[in-house]
Design a protein around this motif. Structure first.
Motif, short mmCIF file in Angstrom:
data_model
loop_
_atom_site.label_atom_id
_atom_site.label_comp_id
_atom_site.label_asym_id
_atom_site.label_seq_id
_atom_site.Cartn_x
_atom_site.Cartn_y
_atom_site.Cartn_z
N LYS A 5 -8.92 -39.12 -29.19
CA LYS A 5 -8.10 -37.93 -29.25
C LYS A 5 -8.18 -37.23 -27.91
O LYS A 5 -9.19 -37.30 -27.22
CB LYS A 5 -8.62 -36.96 -30.32
CG LYS A 5 -8.52 -37.46 -31.72
CD LYS A 5 -9.04 -36.41 -32.69
CE LYS A 5 -9.00 -36.90 -34.11
NZ LYS A 5 -9.46 -35.86 -35.05
N LYS A 9 -5.65 -34.09 -30.37
CA LYS A 9 -4.33 -34.64 -30.71
C LYS A 9 -4.40 -36.17 -30.82
O LYS A 9 -4.99 -36.83 -30.00
CB LYS A 9 -3.30 -34.24 -29.66
CG LYS A 9 -3.05 -32.75 -29.60
CD LYS A 9 -2.08 -32.36 -28.51
CE LYS A 9 -0.68 -32.76 -28.78
NZ LYS A 9 0.06 -32.04 -29.81
N ASN A 11 -1.38 -37.87 -31.16
CA ASN A 11 -0.17 -38.32 -30.49
C ASN A 11 0.39 -37.16 -29.68
O ASN A 11 -0.01 -36.01 -29.87
CB ASN A 11 0.86 -38.89 -31.48
CG ASN A 11 1.53 -37.83 -32.33
OD1 ASN A 11 2.30 -37.01 -31.83
ND2 ASN A 11 1.26 -37.84 -33.63
N ASP A 14 4.64 -35.30 -31.38
CA ASP A 14 4.83 -34.59 -32.65
C ASP A 14 5.94 -33.54 -32.58
O ASP A 14 6.86 -33.53 -33.40
CB ASP A 14 3.52 -33.96 -33.12
CG ASP A 14 2.85 -33.06 -32.08
OD1 ASP A 14 3.04 -33.29 -30.87
OD2 ASP A 14 2.12 -32.15 -32.48
N GLU A 51 4.38 -35.75 -37.26
CA GLU A 51 4.69 -34.36 -36.94
C GLU A 51 3.49 -33.44 -37.13
O GLU A 51 3.36 -32.44 -36.42
CB GLU A 51 5.87 -33.87 -37.79
CG GLU A 51 7.18 -34.53 -37.40
CD GLU A 51 8.37 -34.03 -38.19
OE1 GLU A 51 8.21 -33.14 -39.07
OE2 GLU A 51 9.48 -34.51 -37.94
N ASN A 53 0.53 -34.41 -36.50
CA ASN A 53 -0.41 -34.90 -35.51
C ASN A 53 -1.69 -35.43 -36.16
O ASN A 53 -2.79 -35.27 -35.65
CB ASN A 53 -0.73 -33.84 -34.47
CG ASN A 53 -1.04 -34.48 -33.14
OD1 ASN A 53 -2.01 -35.22 -33.02
ND2 ASN A 53 -0.20 -34.25 -32.16
N THR A 56 -1.55 -41.68 -35.14
CA THR A 56 -1.15 -42.18 -33.82
C THR A 56 0.22 -42.85 -33.94
O THR A 56 0.68 -43.17 -35.03
CB THR A 56 -2.17 -43.20 -33.27
OG1 THR A 56 -2.28 -44.28 -34.19
CG2 THR A 56 -3.53 -42.56 -33.06
N ASP A 83 0.69 -29.03 -24.13
CA ASP A 83 0.00 -29.35 -25.38
C ASP A 83 -1.33 -30.05 -25.18
O ASP A 83 -2.24 -29.91 -25.99
CB ASP A 83 0.88 -30.23 -26.27
CG ASP A 83 2.01 -29.44 -26.91
OD1 ASP A 83 1.90 -28.20 -26.96
OD2 ASP A 83 2.98 -30.05 -27.33
#
Length: 88
Positions: A5, A9, A11, A14, A51, A53, A56, A83
């Motif tokens: 991560k 996060k 990804n 999102d 969306e 998060n 992955t 982000d």
């Protein structure tokens, strides 16, 4: 094997996926259906997880998302610096 991560996060797409989906007035189920129609087995829960998060995104999924939204793959990863708290 642990999942990596960055700042919590999983990804970086999102917000862009949600934005593009809403611009088309699609529900999460609509997006999943569109992805299925072009050959990517997907469920609305997959969209929700991206969306939110909590999932992955594989590069093949990124490609299919770009196809269904009719954008470049790069468009899905724009404006992510804020982000993930990095300076470029």
């Amino acid at each position: 094997m642990s999942i990596r991560k960055v700042n919590g996060k999983l990804n970086v797409i999102d917000k862009n996926v949600k934005k593009l989906r809403k611009e088309r007035c699609w529900s999460q189920a609509d997006l999943a259906r569109e992805l299925n129609l072009i050959g990517l087995p997907f469920h609305k829960n997959d969209v929700q997880s991206i969306e939110a998060n909590t999932r992955t995104v594989r590069e093949i999924e990124l490609w299919f998302l770009a196809q269904v939204f009719n954008v470049k793959m790069e468009d899905l990863i724009t404006n992510i610096e804020v982000d993930i708290n990095i300076t470029v």
